[in-house]
Write a protein that holds these residues in place. Structure first.
Motif, PDB file in Angstrom:
ATOM      1  N   ILE A   9     -44.869 120.136 -98.785  1.00 27.15           N
ATOM      2  CA  ILE A   9     -44.875 120.969 -97.604  1.00 27.15           C
ATOM      3  C   ILE A   9     -44.273 120.170 -96.409  1.00 27.15           C
ATOM      4  O   ILE A   9     -45.166 119.701 -95.702  1.00 27.15           O
TER       5      ILE A   9
ATOM      6  N   THR B 123     -42.518 121.398 -93.390  1.00 31.78           N
ATOM      7  CA  THR B 123     -41.790 122.371 -92.498  1.00 31.78           C
ATOM      8  C   THR B 123     -42.153 121.924 -91.064  1.00 31.78           C
ATOM      9  O   THR B 123     -43.091 121.111 -90.778  1.00 31.78           O
TER      10      THR B 123
ATOM     11  N   TRP C 198     -42.856 122.126-106.117  1.00 32.60           N
ATOM     12  CA  TRP C 198     -42.727 123.202-105.007  1.00 32.60           C
ATOM     13  C   TRP C 198     -42.357 122.347-103.698  1.00 32.60           C
ATOM     14  O   TRP C 198     -43.071 121.258-103.437  1.00 32.60           O
TER      15      TRP C 198
ATOM     16  N   ASP D  98     -40.902 122.760 -99.894  1.00 33.98           N
ATOM     17  CA  ASP D  98     -40.910 123.531 -98.801  1.00 33.98           C
ATOM     18  C   ASP D  98     -40.351 122.836 -97.534  1.00 33.98           C
ATOM     19  O   ASP D  98     -40.934 121.986 -96.901  1.00 33.98           O
TER      20      ASP D  98
ATOM     21  N   SER E  66     -38.992 124.535 -94.868  1.00 34.89           N
ATOM     22  CA  SER E  66     -38.533 125.614 -93.837  1.00 34.89           C
ATOM     23  C   SER E  66     -38.535 125.294 -92.378  1.00 34.89           C
ATOM     24  O   SER E  66     -39.485 124.147 -92.001  1.00 34.89           O
TER      25      SER E  66
ATOM     26  N   ASP F 178     -37.923 126.364-100.691  1.00 35.18           N
ATOM     27  CA  ASP F 178     -37.864 127.326 -99.636  1.00 35.18           C
ATOM     28  C   ASP F 178     -37.109 126.263 -98.356  1.00 35.18           C
ATOM     29  O   ASP F 178     -37.637 125.383 -98.087  1.00 35.18           O
TER      30      ASP F 178
END
Length: 268
Positions: free
Chosen positions: A57, A59, A77, A79, A81, A101
């Motif tokens: 993650i 972001t 997964w 991410d 973004s 994402d």
């Protein structure tokens, strides 16, 4: 000072300092954008081995370019973004990736997704993708089930979503898609249904029909007291007969109670 001490002084080397540029217009320092290196990914995920990274993650890090993530071969997964990414790249080798994402970046074209064969969910909301032909990069994604170029309420949209042929072209590129922009395939388009009823200016209602005919509402002599009394006479007689029978039973019961009281008094 050197001659005074009679010896040569050794000074530690001066390390180059990271330079920052002062921007007078905004009155703030412009910080350098972080490089998405393998070491950076390990640090942010808390993992020591790239093969043990299953989720990343990353972001709101002002990341300008996708790099090194393809070395995390077990990543599922990802991410990225809310960054500054301008191009989809360096994803080859992520054969286990199921969710990606890339919302709120600066991506203008869907491309280089041939190496993510297992991808099931892709989010590209709020990117400057404006042309239908820039969606061709979706074609290799045979297992894609959920695709997002905007929110279900139309916010955070890519300009391509405003094209009349947007939905049809996406469905042609991804025939096995389950949901586009959080709207499930095959379900009615509620926006169109609401607009249809709002645009309808007038409509014709059928003529109402009376529930009762004139004969049904003709009371005739049904409200006459003598007629009502005559119709109720059989029921009244039956009720009075039953009432007399009840009174006789009560009298018989009272007599039995008195006899029982007398017997109890004699025994006592």
């Amino acid at each position: 000072l050197k001659h005074a001490l009679g010896t040569r002084l050794r000074f530690p080397p001066v390390r180059p300092q990271r330079s920052y540029r002062f921007v007078p217009a905004c009155g703030a320092l412009r910080l350098p954008m972080p490089s998405l290196s393998l070491e950076y990914i390990k640090h942010e995920t808390g993992e020591f081995d790239e093969e043990s990274i299953f989720q990343a993650i990353l972001t709101k890090r002002s990341i300008p370019k996708i790099e090194a993530v393809n070395l995390c071969i077990n990543l599922r997964w990802l991410d990225l973004s809310n960054n500054q990414i301008i191009r989809i790249e360096n994803l080859d080798g992520l054969s286990q990736l199921v969710s990606l994402d890339l919302s709120s970046n600066k991506i203008s074209k869907v491309e280089n997704l041939g190496g993510v064969d297992m991808l099931e969910r892709l989010k590209l909301r709020a990117n400057p993708i404006s042309r239908i032909q820039d969606l061709e990069g979706l074609r290799p994604l045979k297992k894609l089930k959920h695709l997002h170029f905007q929110n279900i309420d139309g916010s955070d949209f890519c300009p391509v979503c405003l094209k009349a042929e947007y939905k049809r072209n996406v469905m042609e590129l991804c025939p096995d898609l389950v949901a586009l922009d959080s709207k499930r395939k095959g379900m009615p388009d509620l926006d169109k249904e609401i607009k249809f009823f709002e645009d309808a200016q007038s409509f014709t209602l059928p003529e109402s029909e009376s529930w009762f005919t004139k004969d049904d509402l003709d009371m005739q002599d049904i409200q006459c007291p003598q007629t009502v009394a005559g119709m109720m006479q059989p029921q009244v007689g039956e009720f009075e007969s039953a009432l007399k029978d009840c009174e006789a039973v009560f009298k018989e019961a009272e007599g039995l109670l008195r006899l029982q009281e007398l017997k109890i008094a004699e025994v006592g």
